[in-house]
Design a protein around this motif. Structure first.
Motif, PDB file in Angstrom:
ATOM      1  N   LYS A  36      34.728 107.146 -42.312  1.00  0.00           N
ATOM      2  CA  LYS A  36      35.820 106.367 -41.735  1.00  0.00           C
ATOM      3  C   LYS A  36      35.399 105.767 -40.392  1.00  0.00           C
ATOM      4  N   PHE A  37      34.703 106.565 -39.589  1.00  0.00           N
ATOM      5  CA  PHE A  37      34.240 106.100 -38.282  1.00  0.00           C
ATOM      6  C   PHE A  37      33.267 104.930 -38.452  1.00  0.00           C
ATOM      7  N   TYR A  38      32.349 105.056 -39.396  1.00  0.00           N
ATOM      8  CA  TYR A  38      31.349 104.013 -39.633  1.00  0.00           C
ATOM      9  C   TYR A  38      32.022 102.692 -39.997  1.00  0.00           C
ATOM     10  N   GLN A  39      33.021 102.765 -40.864  1.00  0.00           N
ATOM     11  CA  GLN A  39      33.713 101.553 -41.301  1.00  0.00           C
ATOM     12  C   GLN A  39      34.454 100.884 -40.146  1.00  0.00           C
ATOM     13  N   GLN A  40      35.017 101.680 -39.262  1.00  0.00           N
ATOM     14  CA  GLN A  40      35.799 101.120 -38.160  1.00  0.00           C
ATOM     15  C   GLN A  40      34.929 100.449 -37.105  1.00  0.00           C
ATOM     16  N   ASN A  79      29.733  99.481 -31.631  1.00  0.00           N
ATOM     17  CA  ASN A  79      29.692  98.844 -32.957  1.00  0.00           C
ATOM     18  C   ASN A  79      28.547  97.847 -33.096  1.00  0.00           C
ATOM     19  N   PHE A  80      28.093  97.253 -31.981  1.00  0.00           N
ATOM     20  CA  PHE A  80      27.063  96.221 -32.067  1.00  0.00           C
ATOM     21  C   PHE A  80      25.718  96.778 -32.540  1.00  0.00           C
ATOM     22  N   ALA A  81      25.458  98.027 -32.253  1.00  0.00           N
ATOM     23  CA  ALA A  81      24.163  98.612 -32.611  1.00  0.00           C
ATOM     24  C   ALA A  81      24.172  99.236 -34.004  1.00  0.00           C
ATOM     25  N   ARG A  82      25.326  99.275 -34.657  1.00  0.00           N
ATOM     26  CA  ARG A  82      25.447 100.024 -35.907  1.00  0.00           C
ATOM     27  C   ARG A  82      24.466  99.567 -36.987  1.00  0.00           C
ATOM     28  N   ASP A  83      24.388  98.272 -37.226  1.00  0.00           N
ATOM     29  CA  ASP A  83      23.558  97.774 -38.325  1.00  0.00           C
ATOM     30  C   ASP A  83      22.109  97.540 -37.924  1.00  0.00           C
ATOM     31  N   GLY A  84      21.808  97.702 -36.654  1.00  0.00           N
ATOM     32  CA  GLY A  84      20.440  97.477 -36.196  1.00  0.00           C
ATOM     33  C   GLY A  84      19.636  98.759 -36.080  1.00  0.00           C
ATOM     34  N   MET A  85      20.231  99.887 -36.464  1.00  0.00           N
ATOM     35  CA  MET A  85      19.560 101.178 -36.362  1.00  0.00           C
ATOM     36  C   MET A  85      19.769 101.973 -37.644  1.00  0.00           C
ATOM     37  N   GLN A  86      18.935 102.978 -37.835  1.00  0.00           N
ATOM     38  CA  GLN A  86      19.200 103.942 -38.897  1.00  0.00           C
ATOM     39  C   GLN A  86      20.513 104.652 -38.561  1.00  0.00           C
ATOM     40  N   GLU A  87      21.311 104.935 -39.587  1.00  0.00           N
ATOM     41  CA  GLU A  87      22.618 105.548 -39.331  1.00  0.00           C
ATOM     42  C   GLU A  87      22.490 106.843 -38.529  1.00  0.00           C
ATOM     43  N   GLU A  88      21.516 107.670 -38.863  1.00  0.00           N
ATOM     44  CA  GLU A  88      21.333 108.938 -38.161  1.00  0.00           C
ATOM     45  C   GLU A  88      21.031 108.713 -36.680  1.00  0.00           C
ATOM     46  N   ASP A  89      20.181 107.719 -36.386  1.00  0.00           N
ATOM     47  CA  ASP A  89      19.837 107.421 -34.994  1.00  0.00           C
ATOM     48  C   ASP A  89      21.030 106.855 -34.242  1.00  0.00           C
ATOM     49  N   TRP A  90      21.797 106.021 -34.936  1.00  0.00           N
ATOM     50  CA  TRP A  90      22.979 105.430 -34.300  1.00  0.00           C
ATOM     51  C   TRP A  90      24.003 106.503 -33.954  1.00  0.00           C
ATOM     52  N   LEU A  91      24.258 107.418 -34.884  1.00  0.00           N
ATOM     53  CA  LEU A  91      25.213 108.499 -34.630  1.00  0.00           C
ATOM     54  C   LEU A  91      24.732 109.391 -33.488  1.00  0.00           C
ATOM     55  N   SER A  92      23.429 109.629 -33.424  1.00  0.00           N
ATOM     56  CA  SER A  92      22.881 110.445 -32.340  1.00  0.00           C
ATOM     57  C   SER A  92      23.081 109.750 -30.998  1.00  0.00           C
ATOM     58  N   LEU A  93      22.906 108.433 -30.977  1.00  0.00           N
ATOM     59  CA  LEU A  93      23.100 107.666 -29.750  1.00  0.00           C
ATOM     60  C   LEU A  93      24.554 107.722 -29.289  1.00  0.00           C
ATOM     61  N   VAL A  94      25.473 107.556 -30.232  1.00  0.00           N
ATOM     62  CA  VAL A  94      26.898 107.642 -29.905  1.00  0.00           C
ATOM     63  C   VAL A  94      27.234 109.047 -29.395  1.00  0.00           C
ATOM     64  N   ALA A  95      26.613 110.068 -29.993  1.00  0.00           N
ATOM     65  CA  ALA A  95      26.864 111.450 -29.586  1.00  0.00           C
ATOM     66  C   ALA A  95      26.437 111.681 -28.141  1.00  0.00           C
ATOM     67  N   VAL A  96      25.265 111.156 -27.763  1.00  0.00           N
ATOM     68  CA  VAL A  96      24.776 111.318 -26.386  1.00  0.00           C
ATOM     69  C   VAL A  96      25.742 110.672 -25.396  1.00  0.00           C
ATOM     70  N   HIS A  97      26.165 109.459 -25.710  1.00  0.00           N
ATOM     71  CA  HIS A  97      27.112 108.770 -24.820  1.00  0.00           C
ATOM     72  C   HIS A  97      28.462 109.498 -24.781  1.00  0.00           C
ATOM     73  N   SER A  98      28.837 110.101 -25.891  1.00  0.00           N
ATOM     74  CA  SER A  98      30.101 110.848 -25.930  1.00  0.00           C
ATOM     75  C   SER A  98      30.024 112.092 -25.052  1.00  0.00           C
ATOM     76  N   ASP A  99      28.883 112.773 -25.063  1.00  0.00           N
ATOM     77  CA  ASP A  99      28.690 113.927 -24.172  1.00  0.00           C
ATOM     78  C   ASP A  99      28.830 113.510 -22.716  1.00  0.00           C
ATOM     79  N   SER A 100      28.205 112.400 -22.383  1.00  0.00           N
ATOM     80  CA  SER A 100      28.267 111.900 -21.004  1.00  0.00           C
ATOM     81  C   SER A 100      29.701 111.558 -20.613  1.00  0.00           C
TER      82      SER A 100
END
Length: 249
Positions: A36-40, A79-100
């Motif tokens: 659901k998150f990916y689609q949004q 959302n801009f980086a979603r399609d330019g990265m592997q999904e796993e890498d993109w989620l990891s990037l969002v996770a790091v920013h979420s921790d911050s």
């Protein structure tokens, strides 16, 4: 952007509960609700942010329009980086920013309501006992129960030979020892755990240390000439002092 007003946390415990609620919501978005998150996060839409809410939910939305915002804002344009990265890498990037972002919100409340250094330290230690969102999302969650026992219970700081062999990293490597309270009020055993039994210096979080199974005192590995690799093969560790006592008997 939070459409439903939530009570403003004003104490350390309230801020920590707010932190936990937001953290749970963000973890849901990046794990159980990831489809659901990916689609949004449509790259064709404008700048989007991922918000964790105190009620353990999440939402993807545009940033607030007010400047400055009421609370620190999450990373913009995930959302801009979603399609330019592997999904796993993109989620990891969002996770790091979420921790911050979570940390910035928690300590924003601390600054706003005048937490002193004791309260800020307590809040940080409570937060630090939880795995980061990045660790959860990437599957690199470090053992925390045994570490928590070492931190909070001097009576349980002694680890058995079996647990040492099976969990060497969680028991012996880079584990923060019980820290002294700012006021200096601490029982004797906790105070022993806060300093090296050989050199008397405080432990650093990036240093290897080991606990004697006889006297239950902690030592820098370098002070007692024990390396992490050597420690993994020790069934029962006795510090130099306890070894000499046994020899005299």
């Amino acid at each position: 952007m939070e459409g439903i007003p939530h009570p403003i946390p004003r104490t350390v415990d309230e801020v920590f509960n707010d932190f936990k609620g937001r953290r749970t919501g963000l973890i849901k978005a990046l794990t159980t609700d990831v489809g659901k998150f990916y689609q949004q996060c449509d790259p064709e839409k404008e700048n989007l942010c991922l918000y964790g809410l105190p009620n353990e939910t999440w939402e993807v939305n545009m940033p607030v329009e007010e400047v400055p915002p009421e609370l620190p804002e999450p990373a913009l344009g995930i959302n801009f980086a979603r399609d330019g990265m592997q999904e796993e890498d993109w989620l990891s990037l969002v996770a790091v920013h979420s921790d911050s972002w979570l940390l910035s919100v928690a300590f924003y409340f601390g600054a706003r309501f005048g937490f002193d250094k004791h309260e800020r330290k307590r809040l940080y230690l409570m937060i630090n006992d939880l795995p980061t969102i990045f660790e959860v999302v990437t599957g690199n969650v470090k053992p925390s129960k045994d570490q928590s026992a070492n931190h909070n219970s001097s009576g349980k700081s002694k680890s058995s030979a079996k647990s040492r062999q099976s969990e060497p990293q969680s028991k012996m490597v880079k584990v923060a020892p019980p820290s002294k309270d700012e006021s200096g009020e601490e029982d004797v055993e906790d105070e022993q755990g806060a300093t090296c039994g050989a050199c008397g210096d405080s432990y650093g979080t990036d240093e290897f240390w080991i606990c004697c199974d006889i006297c239950e005192r902690w030592f820098h590995g370098k002070c007692v000439k024990i390396t992490p690799a050597k420690a993994e093969n020790i069934k029962q560790y006795k510090c130099p002092s306890c070894n000499s006592k046994r020899a005299r008997v």
